[in-house]
Write an enzyme that holds these catalytic residues in place. Structure first.
Site, PDB file in Angstrom:
ATOM      1  N   THR A   1      46.014  60.125  36.484  1.00  0.00           N
ATOM      2  CA  THR A   1      46.781  60.037  35.240  1.00  0.00           C
ATOM      3  C   THR A   1      46.800  58.641  34.639  1.00  0.00           C
ATOM      4  O   THR A   1      46.542  57.649  35.318  1.00  0.00           O
ATOM      5  CB  THR A   1      48.232  60.494  35.461  1.00  0.00           C
TER       6      THR A   1
ATOM      7  N   ALA B   1      40.465  56.267  29.254  1.00  0.00           N
ATOM      8  CA  ALA B   1      39.691  57.446  29.659  1.00  0.00           C
ATOM      9  C   ALA B   1      38.205  57.125  29.808  1.00  0.00           C
ATOM     10  O   ALA B   1      37.507  57.761  30.606  1.00  0.00           O
ATOM     11  CB  ALA B   1      39.889  58.582  28.658  1.00  0.00           C
TER      12      ALA B   1
ATOM     13  N   THR C   1      41.330  59.739  34.589  1.00  0.00           N
ATOM     14  CA  THR C   1      41.981  59.878  33.285  1.00  0.00           C
ATOM     15  C   THR C   1      41.015  60.559  32.323  1.00  0.00           C
ATOM     16  O   THR C   1      39.838  60.212  32.289  1.00  0.00           O
ATOM     17  CB  THR C   1      42.370  58.480  32.743  1.00  0.00           C
TER      18      THR C   1
END
EC number: 3.4.25.2
Length: 177
Positions: A6, A162, A168
């Protein structure tokens, strides 16, 4: 505490606070289990934003504890966070929880660490999770050197995280106050 799967980011600029989280859930180090998890939510009639990193069941336990403290102190986020971390540190079961919370209201951004600390950043930007350092660096740079608003800074910073962090993804949930 090591956290994977995350990135959660909070940015405050020009009276607006944005809290963003990616949607990836990773099992171990080899398998992506979910792409569109909701790790960001509104609490206390939408007046507080919260996101979590770490073990999902542990995070939900912390959300429940925080929400009960919020009710006790009539929605005062900082006071609820401090009261919750007191319990967190004293309780032998809560101390074993492997999760962190990132909280934001119109005045404050708080990180509740896995060790029961309450940390308020100096610069209106905070991040947690495995992609947190990347999102934090991007958000600080964009906050200081652009005219972008909080929401755009959060989205772009999450996109950058990301691109770098394998835990992520770019399926971002974003809430603003």
């Amino acid at each position: 505490m090591e956290t994977h799967a995350t990135t959660i980011l909070a940015v405050r600029k020009d009276g607006i606070v944005a809290l963003a989280g990616d949607g990836q859930v990773t099992m171990g180090q080899t398998m992506i289990m979910k792409h569109a998890a909701q790790k960001v939510r509104r609490l206390h009639d939408g007046k507080i934003l919260a996101g979590f990193a770490g073990a999902t069941a542990d995070a939900f336990t912390l959300f429940e504890l925080f929400e009960s403290k919020l009710k006790e102190v009539r929605g005062h986020m900082v006071r609820a966070a401090v009261e919750m971390t007191k319990d967190w540190r004293k309780d032998k079961y809560l101390r074993k929880l492997e999760a962190m919370l990132l909280l934001a209201d119109r005045e404050h951004i708080l990180v509740l660490s896995g060790t029961g600390d309450v940390i308020e950043p100096d610069d209106n930007v905070a991040a947690i999770g495995s992609g947190g350092p990347y999102a934090l660096a991007a958000a600080r740079a964009l906050s200081r050197h652009s005219g972008l608003d909080a929401e755009t800074i959060a989205r772009e910073s999450m996109r950058i995280a990301a691109e770098i962090c394998v835990y992520t993804n770019d399926h971002v949930t974003l809430e603003t106050l």
